[in-house]
Enzyme design. Structure first.
Site, PDB file in Angstrom:
ATOM      1  N   CYS A 347      16.353  36.637 -41.890  1.00 47.23           N
ATOM      2  CA  CYS A 347      17.612  36.304 -42.067  1.00 47.23           C
ATOM      3  C   CYS A 347      18.728  36.889 -41.018  1.00 47.23           C
ATOM      4  CB  CYS A 347      18.153  36.524 -43.379  1.00 47.23           C
ATOM      5  SG  CYS A 347      17.116  35.787 -44.623  1.00 47.23           S
ATOM      6  N   TYR A 376       5.952  49.653 -27.579  1.00 47.19           N
ATOM      7  CA  TYR A 376       7.620  49.425 -28.125  1.00 47.19           C
ATOM      8  C   TYR A 376       7.357  48.130 -28.973  1.00 47.19           C
ATOM      9  CZ  TYR A 376       8.616  53.178 -24.974  1.00 47.19           C
ATOM     10  OH  TYR A 376       8.610  54.310 -24.074  1.00 47.19           O
TER      11      TYR A 376
HETATM   12  C1  LIG Z   1      10.505  57.124 -23.812  1.00 45.75           C
HETATM   13  C2  LIG Z   1      10.099  58.352 -22.767  1.00 45.75           C
HETATM   14  C3  LIG Z   1       8.965  58.271 -22.018  1.00 45.75           C
HETATM   15  C4  LIG Z   1       8.344  57.130 -21.382  1.00 45.75           C
HETATM   16  O1  LIG Z   1       8.968  56.084 -21.178  1.00 45.75           O
HETATM   17  P1  LIG Z   1       8.323  54.798 -20.589  1.00 45.75           P
HETATM   18  O2  LIG Z   1       9.259  53.793 -20.073  1.00 45.75           O
HETATM   19  O3  LIG Z   1       7.787  54.115 -21.799  1.00 45.75           O
HETATM   20  O4  LIG Z   1       7.222  55.385 -19.573  1.00 45.75           O
HETATM   21  C5  LIG Z   1       8.780  59.426 -21.015  1.00 45.75           C
HETATM   22  N1  LIG Z   1       9.524  60.800 -21.271  1.00 45.75           N
HETATM   23  C6  LIG Z   1      10.676  60.646 -22.102  1.00 45.75           C
HETATM   24  C7  LIG Z   1      11.456  62.108 -22.174  1.00 45.75           C
HETATM   25  C8  LIG Z   1      10.885  59.399 -22.994  1.00 45.75           C
HETATM   26  O5  LIG Z   1      11.971  59.732 -23.819  1.00 45.75           O
END
Ligand SMILES: *Cc1c(COP(=O)(O)O)cnc(C)c1O
Length: 420
Positions: A347, A376
Site C-alpha cells: 500500500c 542491496y
Molecule cells: C557500502 C560501503 C562499501 C561498499 O560499497 P559498494 O558500492 O557496494 O561497493 C565499501 N565501503 C564502505 C565504507 C561502505 O559503506
C-alpha cells in the site's frame, strides 16, 4: 546462448537459466518471491578482482552490507577475502562465517560503545574512524579493556563520484569521514593516544560508480596526506580506497572492471609503498543474484496497463528509494510484448519495479525475474505490511540449496509480547 547479464543467467530455448538449472524448476519448489544467487557468478567476480590486483599487495574486503547471508559470506571467506563491516551485527556474522579478525575493517559514523568493545575484543585489522569524538571514545574503551585498537582515519576527499546523491559519500557536505583540513589534526590526536595503533587511512566516495576517474582524484588526495603524515613521523601500513564500482543494471550498461580500477589506482598508491585495501560490495554480488516473483493480477486502467506481482518494495527497496532501474525478464519467454507498470502489492505508490516497461505479455501465474538484485536486495528487505521475508537460494552448477528459509507468520510475531 550468450548471457544477457552474465554467463550464468541466460536463456536456453525460451527458459531463463541460472547456471545449469531452469529458474522455473527452482521456483516451483521454493515458491515466490525468492532470491536466487549463482555461486559461479560470485566466484568469477572474486577471480576478476584477484587477477586485477595480483601484482600489488592488496586485501580485498567484501562489503558485508551488500548481501550478508552467512553462506554468501562463507564464499568470500573461503576464497581468502577480508570483510568490510558497518555494524556489530555484521561483525557477528563475519566471525560466524569464519573470517580472520585481522582481515576485518570497520567503518560507520555511529558505532555504539558495545559495538566498539566487541570489535576491540575481536582484534580487528582497522577501525575506520569517522570523527574526533570517536577517536576519544575508542581510546578510552580500549584502555578499559587493557587492549589496543587499530585505527585508520576515514577522510572525506570531497570528490563527486557522479552517482545517485543518496549513495555519494565523499562530498564535503556528507556526514561521512573527516574533512581533509581536519584529517592531519585527527592523526596528530590519534598518535598521542596510548591505546590506539595508527595503521592506515581510509576513504569511500560512493556507490554504483560508472567511471573510474573520481577514484584518481580521491586516491591522489589520500596519497598526498600520507606523505604529509610521514613528514610528521606518522607512518601507516595501508591505504584503503573503499568500494563503489558500478554494475550492469541495464543490458546496455558497461561498468568499469576491477582491471580498470586497478590500473587507475595502483600506480598512485605504489608511490607510497603501502599495502592496498579495497572494499567492493555491489560489484562482487549484484549481478550474481535475481529476485523471482509470480504474476498475481493484470489490470487495465485506460491507457495504463499494470502487472501486479507477489514481490514488493519490502523485498527490493532500490526502485522506491533510489528510483533505480532493474531489468526484468520473463522466466519463460512469450512471443508478444506489452508496455506495463510492474508493481508490488504494498500500500504505497512507491511500490513499483518498472514504469512503462516493454515486457513479455505474461499471464496470471507466470514468473518474472528482476535482474541484478544480488546486492542491496535481501539485505535491505523488511517485513513492511507484515510480509514474511523471501527465501534465498544458492545455485551451483546442477544443484541448488536454500541458504535462508522463507519466513513464516510465526516469525513475524515471535519477538512480540501481548500486554493484556
Ligand atoms: C557500502 C560501503 C562499501 C561498499 O560499497 P559498494 O558500492 O557496494 O561497493 C565499501 N565501503 C564502505 C565504507 C561502505 O559503506
Amino acid at each position: 546462448m550468450e548471457g544477457l547479464f552474465s554467463r550464468f543467467f541466460y536463456f536456453s530455448r525460451d527458459s531463463l537459466m541460472c547456471e545449469n538449472i531452469p529458474v522455473s524448476d527452482i521456483v516451483k519448489k521454493t515458491g515466490t518471491p525468492v532470491y536466487i544467487y549463482s555461486k559461479s557468478a560470485i566466484l568469477e567476480k572474486i577471480n576478476q578482482y584477484k587477477e586485477a590486483f595480483k601484482d600489488y599487495p592488496t586485501l580485498i574486503c567484501y562489503a558485508a552490507k551488500a548481501n550478508s547471508n552467512i553462506s554468501v559470506l562463507k564464499i568470500f571467506q573461503e576464497n581468502g577475502l577480508g570483510l568490510d563491516i558497518v555494524s556489530g551485527g555484521e561483525l557477528y556474522r563475519g566471525l560466524k562465517a569464519g573470517f580472520n579478525p585481522q582481515k576485518i575493517v570497520y567503518a560507520g559514523v555511529g558505532k555504539t560503545d558495545e559495538e566498539l568493545k566487541q570489535a576491540i575484543e575481536a582484534g580487528i585489522l582497522s577501525f575506520n574512524v569517522e570523527s574526533l569524538m570517536e577517536l576519544d571514545v575508542l581510546d578510552s574503551i580500549a584502555e578499559s579493556l587493557g587492549k589496543k585498537a587499530n585505527v585508520s582515519i576515514r577522510i572525506n576527499p570531497d570528490v563527486n563520484p557522479k552517482t545517485h546523491p543518496y549513495i555519494s559519500t565523499g562530498l564535503k557536505k556528507s556526514k561521512f569521514g573527516i574533512d581533509m583540513e581536519d584529517a592531519l589534526k585527527a592523526y596528530r590526536t590519534a598518535s598521542k593516544k596510548k591505546n590506539l595503533n595508527i595503521v592506515g587511512i581510509h576513504c569511500h566516495i560512493g556507490s554504483q560508480i560508472m567511471d573510474v576517474s573520481p577514484y584518481r582524484e580521491a586516491v591522489e588526495k589520500t596519497v598526498e596526506l600520507v606523505f604529509k603524515l610521514k613528514k610528521e613521523g606518522i607512518n601507516l601500513s595501508h591505504i584503503d580506497i573503499g568500494g563503489g564500482l558500478g554494475i550492469k543494471y541495464r543490458p546496455e550498461d558497461s561498468p568499469p572492471s576491477p582491471q580498470d580500477l586497478a590500473e587507475m589506482v595502483i600506480p598512485i598508491v605504489k608511490e607510497t609503498g603501502l599495502k592496498l585495501i579495497i572494499e567492493p560490495g555491489r560489484s562482487l554480488i549484484g549481478e550474481a543474484g535475481i529476485l523471482v516473483s509470480q504474476v498475481l493480477f493484470l489490470k487495465d486502467k485506460g491507457e495504463k496497463h499494470f502487472i501486479i506481482i507477489d514481490a514488493g518494495m519490502n523485498d527490493l527497496l532500490r526502485p522506491a528509494v533510489y528510483n533505480a532501474y532493474h531489468h526484468i525478464l520473463p522466466v519463460e519467454k512469450k512471443g508478444e510484448t506489452v508496455t506495463a507498470d510492474i508493481v508490488g502489492p504494498i500500500c504505497e505508490t512507491g511500490d513499483f519495479f518498472a514504469v512503462d516497461r516493454e515486457i513479455d505479455n505474461v499471464s496470471r501465474g507466470d514468473y518474472l525475474a528482476v535482474m541484478s538484485a544480488g546486492a542491496y536486495g535481501f539485505s535491505m528487505s523488511s517485513n513492511y505490511n507484515s510480509r514474511p521475508r523471501a527465501a534465498e537460494i544458492l545455485v551451483e552448477k546442477d544443484s541448488f540449496h536454500t541458504v535462508r528459509k522463507r519466513e513464516t507468520y510465526e516469525d513475524l510475531i515471535k519477538l512480540e509480547e501481548e500486554v493484556m
